[in-house]
Design a protein around this motif. Structure first.
Motif, PDB file in Angstrom:
ATOM      1  N   ASN A 142       0.820  -1.208   0.000  1.00 14.86           N
ATOM      2  CA  ASN A 142       0.000   0.000   0.000  1.00 14.86           C
ATOM      3  C   ASN A 142       0.855   1.260   0.000  1.00 14.86           C
ATOM      4  OD1 ASN A 142      -2.414  -1.457   0.026  1.00 14.86           O
ATOM      5  ND2 ASN A 142      -2.477  -1.530   2.261  1.00 14.86           N
ATOM      6  N   ALA A 143       1.947   1.227   0.765  1.00 14.64           N
ATOM      7  CA  ALA A 143       2.830   2.386   0.830  1.00 14.64           C
ATOM      8  C   ALA A 143       3.527   2.614  -0.509  1.00 14.64           C
ATOM      9  CB  ALA A 143       3.861   2.200   1.938  1.00 14.64           C
ATOM     10  N   ALA A 144       3.966   1.525  -1.149  1.00 17.98           N
ATOM     11  CA  ALA A 144       4.637   1.663  -2.445  1.00 17.98           C
ATOM     12  C   ALA A 144       3.699   2.278  -3.482  1.00 17.98           C
ATOM     13  CB  ALA A 144       5.128   0.305  -2.921  1.00 17.98           C
ATOM     14  N   GLU A 145       2.466   1.827  -3.477  1.00 13.54           N
ATOM     15  CA  GLU A 145       1.489   2.398  -4.410  1.00 13.54           C
ATOM     16  C   GLU A 145       1.284   3.881  -4.148  1.00 13.54           C
ATOM     17  OE1 GLU A 145      -2.944   1.360  -6.193  1.00 13.54           O
ATOM     18  OE2 GLU A 145      -2.404   0.649  -4.184  1.00 13.54           O
ATOM     19  N   ALA A 146       1.223   4.250  -2.862  1.00  3.96           N
ATOM     20  CA  ALA A 146       1.018   5.650  -2.497  1.00  3.96           C
ATOM     21  C   ALA A 146       2.218   6.509  -2.888  1.00  3.96           C
ATOM     22  CB  ALA A 146       0.747   5.765  -0.997  1.00  3.96           C
ATOM     23  N   VAL A 147       3.417   5.976  -2.723  1.00  7.22           N
ATOM     24  CA  VAL A 147       4.626   6.725  -3.085  1.00  7.22           C
ATOM     25  C   VAL A 147       4.633   7.042  -4.574  1.00  7.22           C
ATOM     26  CG1 VAL A 147       7.135   6.506  -3.364  1.00  7.22           C
ATOM     27  CG2 VAL A 147       6.074   5.936  -1.172  1.00  7.22           C
ATOM     28  N   VAL A 148       4.351   6.049  -5.395  1.00  8.43           N
ATOM     29  CA  VAL A 148       4.342   6.260  -6.847  1.00  8.43           C
ATOM     30  C   VAL A 148       3.204   7.201  -7.240  1.00  8.43           C
ATOM     31  CG1 VAL A 148       4.017   5.143  -9.086  1.00  8.43           C
ATOM     32  CG2 VAL A 148       5.473   4.071  -7.350  1.00  8.43           C
ATOM     33  N   LYS A 149       2.036   6.996  -6.688  1.00 11.83           N
ATOM     34  CA  LYS A 149       0.878   7.835  -7.025  1.00 11.83           C
ATOM     35  C   LYS A 149       1.107   9.283  -6.617  1.00 11.83           C
ATOM     36  CE  LYS A 149      -4.182   8.017  -6.672  1.00 11.83           C
ATOM     37  NZ  LYS A 149      -4.237   9.478  -6.459  1.00 11.83           N
ATOM     38  N   THR A 150       1.638   9.489  -5.411  1.00 10.21           N
ATOM     39  CA  THR A 150       1.896  10.844  -4.941  1.00 10.21           C
ATOM     40  C   THR A 150       2.903  11.549  -5.846  1.00 10.21           C
ATOM     41  OG1 THR A 150       1.442  10.250  -2.640  1.00 10.21           O
ATOM     42  CG2 THR A 150       2.763  12.229  -3.013  1.00 10.21           C
ATOM     43  N   THR A 151       3.935  10.830  -6.242  1.00 12.55           N
ATOM     44  CA  THR A 151       4.938  11.412  -7.133  1.00 12.55           C
ATOM     45  C   THR A 151       4.302  11.864  -8.437  1.00 12.55           C
ATOM     46  OG1 THR A 151       6.697  10.021  -6.212  1.00 12.55           O
ATOM     47  CG2 THR A 151       7.078  10.958  -8.394  1.00 12.55           C
ATOM     48  N   ALA A 152       3.536  10.979  -9.058  1.00 14.23           N
ATOM     49  CA  ALA A 152       2.914  11.309 -10.342  1.00 14.23           C
ATOM     50  C   ALA A 152       1.866  12.407 -10.207  1.00 14.23           C
ATOM     51  CB  ALA A 152       2.297  10.056 -10.951  1.00 14.23           C
ATOM     52  N   ASP A 153       1.086  12.365  -9.135  1.00 15.54           N
ATOM     53  CA  ASP A 153       0.039  13.368  -8.941  1.00 15.54           C
ATOM     54  C   ASP A 153       0.632  14.746  -8.684  1.00 15.54           C
ATOM     55  OD1 ASP A 153      -1.871  11.440  -9.288  1.00 15.54           O
ATOM     56  OD2 ASP A 153      -2.409  11.268  -7.166  1.00 15.54           O
ATOM     57  N   ARG A 154       1.646  14.802  -7.832  1.00 19.93           N
ATOM     58  CA  ARG A 154       2.218  16.097  -7.428  1.00 19.93           C
ATOM     59  C   ARG A 154       3.160  16.679  -8.474  1.00 19.93           C
ATOM     60  NH1 ARG A 154       2.577  16.846  -1.863  1.00 19.93           N
ATOM     61  NH2 ARG A 154       3.635  18.809  -2.386  1.00 19.93           N
ATOM     62  N   LEU A 155       3.867  15.816  -9.181  1.00 18.84           N
ATOM     63  CA  LEU A 155       4.862  16.301 -10.143  1.00 18.84           C
ATOM     64  C   LEU A 155       4.425  16.125 -11.599  1.00 18.84           C
ATOM     65  CD1 LEU A 155       8.139  15.111  -8.357  1.00 18.84           C
ATOM     66  CD2 LEU A 155       7.107  17.393  -8.351  1.00 18.84           C
ATOM     67  N   GLY A 156       3.258  15.516 -11.804  1.00 21.84           N
ATOM     68  CA  GLY A 156       2.669  15.504 -13.129  1.00 21.84           C
ATOM     69  C   GLY A 156       2.875  14.262 -13.968  1.00 21.84           C
ATOM     70  N   ARG A 157       3.900  13.463 -13.675  1.00 19.70           N
ATOM     71  CA  ARG A 157       4.189  12.262 -14.453  1.00 19.70           C
ATOM     72  C   ARG A 157       5.287  11.477 -13.735  1.00 19.70           C
ATOM     73  NH1 ARG A 157       5.005  13.330 -19.792  1.00 19.70           N
ATOM     74  NH2 ARG A 157       6.610  11.747 -20.092  1.00 19.70           N
ATOM     75  N   LEU A 158       5.748  10.400 -14.335  1.00 20.97           N
ATOM     76  CA  LEU A 158       6.887   9.671 -13.783  1.00 20.97           C
ATOM     77  C   LEU A 158       7.672   9.073 -14.947  1.00 20.97           C
ATOM     78  CD1 LEU A 158       8.540   8.611 -11.418  1.00 20.97           C
ATOM     79  CD2 LEU A 158       7.036   6.613 -11.332  1.00 20.97           C
ATOM     80  N   ASP A 159       8.876   9.570 -15.147  1.00 21.38           N
ATOM     81  CA  ASP A 159       9.731   9.124 -16.247  1.00 21.38           C
ATOM     82  C   ASP A 159      10.852   8.204 -15.796  1.00 21.38           C
ATOM     83  OD1 ASP A 159       8.729  11.065 -18.487  1.00 21.38           O
ATOM     84  OD2 ASP A 159       9.091  12.337 -16.745  1.00 21.38           O
ATOM     85  N   ILE A 160      11.340   8.422 -14.579  1.00 21.67           N
ATOM     86  CA  ILE A 160      12.535   7.730 -14.098  1.00 21.67           C
ATOM     87  C   ILE A 160      12.256   7.143 -12.718  1.00 21.67           C
ATOM     88  CG2 ILE A 160      14.937   8.023 -13.363  1.00 21.67           C
ATOM     89  CD1 ILE A 160      14.999  10.478 -15.333  1.00 21.67           C
ATOM     90  N   LEU A 161      12.560   5.861 -12.563  1.00 21.43           N
ATOM     91  CA  LEU A 161      12.492   5.218 -11.254  1.00 21.43           C
ATOM     92  C   LEU A 161      13.853   4.627 -10.940  1.00 21.43           C
ATOM     93  CD1 LEU A 161      11.082   3.975  -8.741  1.00 21.43           C
ATOM     94  CD2 LEU A 161      10.482   2.017 -10.212  1.00 21.43           C
ATOM     95  N   VAL A 162      14.420   5.024  -9.809  1.00 28.45           N
ATOM     96  CA  VAL A 162      15.672   4.440  -9.337  1.00 28.45           C
ATOM     97  C   VAL A 162      15.365   3.671  -8.060  1.00 28.45           C
ATOM     98  CG1 VAL A 162      18.051   4.853  -8.601  1.00 28.45           C
ATOM     99  CG2 VAL A 162      17.001   6.351 -10.313  1.00 28.45           C
TER     100      VAL A 162
END
Length: 254
Positions: free
Chosen positions: A71-91
């Motif tokens: 659940n936390a991992a999903e929230a981390v990714v969702k928050t990143t995309a929602d707040r910053l607009g997209r997600l291009d790079i995952l490290v």
């Protein structure tokens, strides 16, 4: 001179409040990416990284969460995309070690390392991939270790988790390459990380000498060395590099 421009891109670096992860996040931000700083518990350390990035003119977002928890991992990714607009790079950098010889290693030691290092990589990737597939673009870099290639006494759990990341990298690269998504791994060797020490922490002078004698370069690496490799793998210039493991070890595993 070859320069890397990540302007307009968004990066999530797990476990980036300290050590190698913090340096990777700073380098991505310096190249123009907006960076989500993920951490599990040390908010003050995360804020220090964010302040440094912002002071240099970059954009950073604090995103707490244990990526080994679904659940936390999903929230981390969702928050990143929602707040910053997209997600291009995952490290996928978040990791722990619980080093003990097998005779003394407990099931808890094994489970924690596999859960954080390998399950965390899986979960963060699992939730990032749908976003990248829709964009038809993405860069995923998994921070493994030369221990995952060579093994090391007292690190059976850590070596297994890092070898698992390499296998995961190869499988994922085949799954998503047709959508202009690359998945690669970086395998650092003996890296000194400021006051934290990294793999060299706690070594005696004699132990340091023995290790250095095995490294053709004759010196330990730095977090900047690792960050430079990650920066390259996230760039447009690495678009045809996929499913690979880049060792950053001064020739140790050559």
């Amino acid at each position: 001179m070859y320069t890397i421009d990540l302007s307009g891109q968004v990066a999530l670096v797990t476990g980036s409040s300290r050590g190698i992860g913090a340096v990777i996040a700073s380098r991505l931000a310096a190249a123009g990416a907006s960076v989500a700083i993920n951490y599990r518990s040390n908010a003050a350390a995360a804020d220090a990284v964010i302040d440094e990035i912002r002071a240099a003119g970059g954009e950073a977002l604090r995103v707490p969460g244990d990526v080994s928890d679904e659940n936390a991992a999903e929230a981390v990714v969702k928050t990143t995309a929602d707040r910053l607009g997209r997600l291009d790079i995952l490290v996928n950098n978040a990791g722990v070690n619980r080093d003990r010889l097998m005779l003394r290693m407990t099931a808890a030691d094994w489970d924690e390392v596999i859960t954080v290092n390998l399950r965390g990589t899986f979960l963060a990737t699992r939730f990032a991939i749908p976003l990248m597939l829709r964009q038809r673009y993405g860069r995923i870099v998994n921070i493994s270790s030369v221990v995952g290639l060579t093994g090391n006494p007292g690190q059976a759990n850590y070596a297994a988790s890092k070898a698992g990341q390499i296998g995961f990298t190869k499988a994922m690269a085949r799954e998503v390459a047709s959508r202009s998504i690359t998945v690669n791994a970086v395998a650092p060797g003996f890296i000194e990380v400021g006051e934290e020490g990294g793999m060299t922490a706690g070594m005696t002078d004699d132990q340091r000498g023995q290790v250095l004698s095995r490294i053709p370069a004759g010196h330990f690496g730095t977090a900047e060395d690792v960050a430079s490799a990650v920066l390259y793998l996230t760039s447009a210039g690495a678009s045809y590099v996929n499913g690979q493991t880049l060792t950053i070890d001064g020739g140790l595993t050559a």
